[in-house]
Motif scaffolding. Structure first.
Motif, PDB file in Angstrom:
ATOM      1  N   ASN A  79      54.350  48.872 -33.653  1.00 39.77           N
ATOM      2  CA  ASN A  79      54.351  48.469 -32.790  1.00 39.77           C
ATOM      3  C   ASN A  79      54.031  47.376 -32.095  1.00 39.77           C
ATOM      4  OD1 ASN A  79      55.067  51.275 -31.133  1.00 39.77           O
ATOM      5  ND2 ASN A  79      53.018  52.587 -32.147  1.00 39.77           N
ATOM      6  N   ARG A  80      54.727  46.260 -31.257  1.00 44.94           N
ATOM      7  CA  ARG A  80      54.083  44.834 -30.971  1.00 44.94           C
ATOM      8  C   ARG A  80      52.808  44.701 -30.431  1.00 44.94           C
ATOM      9  NH1 ARG A  80      57.958  40.905 -27.078  1.00 44.94           N
ATOM     10  NH2 ARG A  80      58.891  41.826 -28.888  1.00 44.94           N
ATOM     11  N   LEU A  81      52.225  43.868 -31.128  1.00 46.81           N
ATOM     12  CA  LEU A  81      50.710  43.923 -30.630  1.00 46.81           C
ATOM     13  C   LEU A  81      50.383  42.349 -30.155  1.00 46.81           C
ATOM     14  CD1 LEU A  81      48.202  44.896 -33.296  1.00 46.81           C
ATOM     15  CD2 LEU A  81      48.980  46.626 -30.860  1.00 46.81           C
ATOM     16  N   LEU A  82      51.668  41.842 -30.596  1.00 47.27           N
ATOM     17  CA  LEU A  82      51.556  39.773 -29.913  1.00 47.27           C
ATOM     18  C   LEU A  82      52.705  39.964 -31.243  1.00 47.27           C
ATOM     19  CD1 LEU A  82      50.359  37.930 -28.463  1.00 47.27           C
ATOM     20  CD2 LEU A  82      48.898  37.230 -30.606  1.00 47.27           C
ATOM     21  N   ALA A  83      53.884  38.800 -30.495  1.00 50.05           N
ATOM     22  CA  ALA A  83      54.769  38.129 -30.500  1.00 50.05           C
ATOM     23  C   ALA A  83      55.005  36.847 -30.111  1.00 50.05           C
ATOM     24  CB  ALA A  83      55.897  39.631 -31.367  1.00 50.05           C
ATOM     25  N   VAL A 129      45.271  46.459 -43.996  1.00 53.57           N
ATOM     26  CA  VAL A 129      44.578  47.463 -42.955  1.00 53.57           C
ATOM     27  C   VAL A 129      45.406  48.144 -42.319  1.00 53.57           C
ATOM     28  CG1 VAL A 129      42.587  48.989 -41.396  1.00 53.57           C
ATOM     29  CG2 VAL A 129      42.003  46.779 -42.725  1.00 53.57           C
ATOM     30  N   ASP A 130      45.856  47.967 -40.658  1.00 54.91           N
ATOM     31  CA  ASP A 130      46.634  48.367 -39.944  1.00 54.91           C
ATOM     32  C   ASP A 130      47.368  47.575 -38.723  1.00 54.91           C
ATOM     33  OD1 ASP A 130      44.714  47.948 -38.782  1.00 54.91           O
ATOM     34  OD2 ASP A 130      44.171  49.945 -37.321  1.00 54.91           O
ATOM     35  N   LEU A 131      47.244  46.197 -39.589  1.00 54.65           N
ATOM     36  CA  LEU A 131      47.702  44.807 -39.154  1.00 54.65           C
ATOM     37  C   LEU A 131      48.788  44.836 -39.997  1.00 54.65           C
ATOM     38  CD1 LEU A 131      45.096  43.109 -37.095  1.00 54.65           C
ATOM     39  CD2 LEU A 131      47.195  44.792 -35.879  1.00 54.65           C
ATOM     40  N   PHE A 132      49.816  44.501 -39.209  1.00 51.34           N
ATOM     41  CA  PHE A 132      51.424  43.605 -40.194  1.00 51.34           C
ATOM     42  C   PHE A 132      51.751  42.239 -39.925  1.00 51.34           C
ATOM     43  CE2 PHE A 132      51.375  48.616 -41.288  1.00 51.34           C
ATOM     44  CZ  PHE A 132      51.901  47.980 -43.054  1.00 51.34           C
ATOM     45  N   ALA A 156      42.963  31.876 -40.461  1.00 52.94           N
ATOM     46  CA  ALA A 156      42.874  31.949 -38.761  1.00 52.94           C
ATOM     47  C   ALA A 156      42.797  33.503 -37.826  1.00 52.94           C
ATOM     48  CB  ALA A 156      44.054  31.364 -37.882  1.00 52.94           C
ATOM     49  N   VAL A 157      43.210  34.221 -38.262  1.00 52.07           N
ATOM     50  CA  VAL A 157      42.637  35.117 -37.915  1.00 52.07           C
ATOM     51  C   VAL A 157      41.062  35.919 -38.197  1.00 52.07           C
ATOM     52  CG1 VAL A 157      43.877  38.038 -37.032  1.00 52.07           C
ATOM     53  CG2 VAL A 157      44.680  35.939 -36.572  1.00 52.07           C
ATOM     54  N   SER A 158      41.834  36.001 -39.810  1.00 50.51           N
ATOM     55  CA  SER A 158      40.589  36.419 -40.412  1.00 50.51           C
ATOM     56  C   SER A 158      39.258  36.153 -40.020  1.00 50.51           C
ATOM     57  CB  SER A 158      41.223  36.929 -41.766  1.00 50.51           C
ATOM     58  OG  SER A 158      40.085  36.777 -42.612  1.00 50.51           O
ATOM     59  N   SER A 159      39.074  34.406 -40.142  1.00 53.65           N
ATOM     60  CA  SER A 159      37.836  33.598 -40.035  1.00 53.65           C
ATOM     61  C   SER A 159      37.699  34.278 -38.153  1.00 53.65           C
ATOM     62  CB  SER A 159      38.604  32.124 -39.646  1.00 53.65           C
ATOM     63  OG  SER A 159      37.351  31.476 -38.954  1.00 53.65           O
ATOM     64  N   ILE A 160      38.371  34.270 -37.086  1.00 59.49           N
ATOM     65  CA  ILE A 160      38.416  34.497 -36.156  1.00 59.49           C
ATOM     66  C   ILE A 160      37.576  36.083 -36.056  1.00 59.49           C
ATOM     67  CG2 ILE A 160      39.627  34.787 -33.403  1.00 59.49           C
ATOM     68  CD1 ILE A 160      41.000  31.813 -34.481  1.00 59.49           C
ATOM     69  N   LEU A 161      37.877  37.106 -36.510  1.00 63.43           N
ATOM     70  CA  LEU A 161      37.821  38.152 -36.295  1.00 63.43           C
ATOM     71  C   LEU A 161      36.664  38.413 -37.498  1.00 63.43           C
ATOM     72  CD1 LEU A 161      40.812  40.171 -35.924  1.00 63.43           C
ATOM     73  CD2 LEU A 161      39.619  38.893 -34.600  1.00 63.43           C
ATOM     74  N   GLU A 166      41.783  44.194 -37.721  1.00 60.73           N
ATOM     75  CA  GLU A 166      41.702  45.594 -37.864  1.00 60.73           C
ATOM     76  C   GLU A 166      42.573  45.733 -36.460  1.00 60.73           C
ATOM     77  OE1 GLU A 166      37.215  47.651 -36.845  1.00 60.73           O
ATOM     78  OE2 GLU A 166      38.976  48.001 -39.090  1.00 60.73           O
ATOM     79  N   LYS A 167      43.151  46.940 -36.114  1.00 64.46           N
ATOM     80  CA  LYS A 167      43.926  46.506 -35.169  1.00 64.46           C
ATOM     81  C   LYS A 167      42.714  45.935 -33.584  1.00 64.46           C
ATOM     82  CE  LYS A 167      46.773  49.579 -31.904  1.00 64.46           C
ATOM     83  NZ  LYS A 167      47.788  50.246 -31.973  1.00 64.46           N
ATOM     84  N   ARG A 168      41.916  47.186 -33.620  1.00 68.05           N
ATOM     85  CA  ARG A 168      40.859  47.114 -32.185  1.00 68.05           C
ATOM     86  C   ARG A 168      40.386  46.027 -32.480  1.00 68.05           C
ATOM     87  NH1 ARG A 168      36.399  52.087 -31.682  1.00 68.05           N
ATOM     88  NH2 ARG A 168      35.316  51.034 -29.646  1.00 68.05           N
ATOM     89  N   THR A 169      39.841  45.415 -33.298  1.00 66.20           N
ATOM     90  CA  THR A 169      38.822  43.877 -33.126  1.00 66.20           C
ATOM     91  C   THR A 169      39.977  43.166 -32.709  1.00 66.20           C
ATOM     92  OG1 THR A 169      37.360  44.531 -35.239  1.00 66.20           O
ATOM     93  CG2 THR A 169      37.536  42.297 -34.295  1.00 66.20           C
ATOM     94  N   LEU A 170      41.607  42.958 -33.419  1.00 66.90           N
ATOM     95  CA  LEU A 170      42.414  41.894 -32.765  1.00 66.90           C
ATOM     96  C   LEU A 170      43.044  42.381 -31.018  1.00 66.90           C
ATOM     97  CD1 LEU A 170      45.356  41.152 -34.450  1.00 66.90           C
ATOM     98  CD2 LEU A 170      45.871  41.624 -32.207  1.00 66.90           C
ATOM     99  N   LEU A 171      43.179  43.045 -30.650  1.00 68.67           N
ATOM    100  CA  LEU A 171      42.962  43.711 -29.109  1.00 68.67           C
ATOM    101  C   LEU A 171      41.730  43.397 -28.627  1.00 68.67           C
ATOM    102  CD1 LEU A 171      45.010  46.874 -29.177  1.00 68.67           C
ATOM    103  CD2 LEU A 171      45.559  45.459 -29.001  1.00 68.67           C
ATOM    104  N   ASP A 172      40.042  43.233 -29.203  1.00 70.06           N
ATOM    105  CA  ASP A 172      39.184  42.636 -28.259  1.00 70.06           C
ATOM    106  C   ASP A 172      39.438  41.158 -27.937  1.00 70.06           C
ATOM    107  OD1 ASP A 172      38.684  45.419 -27.767  1.00 70.06           O
ATOM    108  OD2 ASP A 172      37.276  45.861 -29.683  1.00 70.06           O
ATOM    109  N   ASN A 173      40.031  40.503 -28.941  1.00 70.92           N
ATOM    110  CA  ASN A 173      39.951  38.945 -29.368  1.00 70.92           C
ATOM    111  C   ASN A 173      41.433  38.510 -28.593  1.00 70.92           C
ATOM    112  OD1 ASN A 173      37.168  38.317 -30.543  1.00 70.92           O
ATOM    113  ND2 ASN A 173      37.769  40.015 -31.564  1.00 70.92           N
ATOM    114  N   LEU A 174      42.281  39.400 -28.395  1.00 68.07           N
ATOM    115  CA  LEU A 174      43.597  38.990 -28.093  1.00 68.07           C
ATOM    116  C   LEU A 174      43.785  37.281 -27.495  1.00 68.07           C
ATOM    117  CD1 LEU A 174      46.539  40.236 -29.137  1.00 68.07           C
ATOM    118  CD2 LEU A 174      46.675  41.273 -26.822  1.00 68.07           C
TER     119      LEU A 174
END
Length: 233
Positions: A79-83, A129-132, A156-161, A166-174
């Protein structure tokens, strides 16, 4: 009798349509040195440059900065989280985008490779983990450029998070991830490949934003509340 001009012309055409990853796969199991592979890649680049002045006769595309056709982050269900897609001629509608993403996920979620050719696009990807994470370009694009953009996005995502990718943390910082994606690529043009620079710019923009302490969801909720009270007046 061997006709060297014909062989040279054929080799040039092959080199112009294949990137370094193709030659690495061809050389797998063969005694081909890294220097030879680099030489093939340099010859490919030279063929592209030399032929760019005669586009109409050779049928080659003109050199362009718009090498990125799309960037996507999917969850472990596809499922798309961001594109973001930068060329409407490749995917005219959102339906086409999601159809491609579904097919792409099915081809890659169990694969061990990091590059795939699909629907005339070169796609490089990375999972955690649960992100592609995916970066797409046309079939003739240099895979090294796509991999550089992919690595910058992931790091960059790894540094920001804070390495909690992982999915939950990414959605919290979308909202922050969206800013990072804009810093990396604008309209299909790669702008930055250093993840530290991207993280610093995103942090600066968040400090300048009046909503720096609010997520996108909170901003939308606040807007709904204001609209509701304005209608009740």
């Amino acid at each position: 009798m061997i006709h060297l001009p014909k062989i040279s012309s054929l080799l040039s055409k092959v080199l112009m349509t294949r990137g370094p990853y193709f030659w690495m796969r061809i050389a797998h199991g063969c005694e081909v040195s890294p220097a030879a592979l680099r030489g093939l890649h340099l010859l490919r680049v030279r063929c592209l440059v030399d032929s760019s002045a005669n586009v109409n006769m050779s049928g080659l595309l003109e050199p362009t900065l718009y090498v990125i056709k799309g960037i996507a982050i999917l969850d472990n269900d596809g499922n798309r989280l961001l594109a973001k897609y930068y060329d409407p001629t490749v995917f005219p509608t959102v339906k086409d985008e999601k159809k491609f993403e579904k097919n792409l996920f099915q081809k890659t979620h169990r694969a061990n490779a990091e590059v795939i050719m699909l629907d005339r696009l070169t796609c490089v990807y990375r999972s955690n983990v649960d992100l592609f994470f995916y970066v797409m370009g046309l079939s003739h694009e240099n895979e090294l450029i796509l991999v550089s953009v992919l690595s910058c996005l992931y790091d960059a995502v790894s540094s920001i998070l804070r390495k909690n990718v992982e999915k939950r943390t990414l959605l919290d910082n979308l909202d922050i991830i969206m800013l990072a994606m804009d810093e990396i690529c604008d309209g299909g043009v790669p702008l930055e490949t250093d993840p530290q620079v991207v993280s610093q710019r995103v942090a600066l923009r968040m400090e300048e934003s009046p909503f720096n302490d609010q997520t996108v969801t909170q901003v939308l909720q606040s807007a709904r509340e204001q609209l509701k009270w304005s209608l009740l007046k």
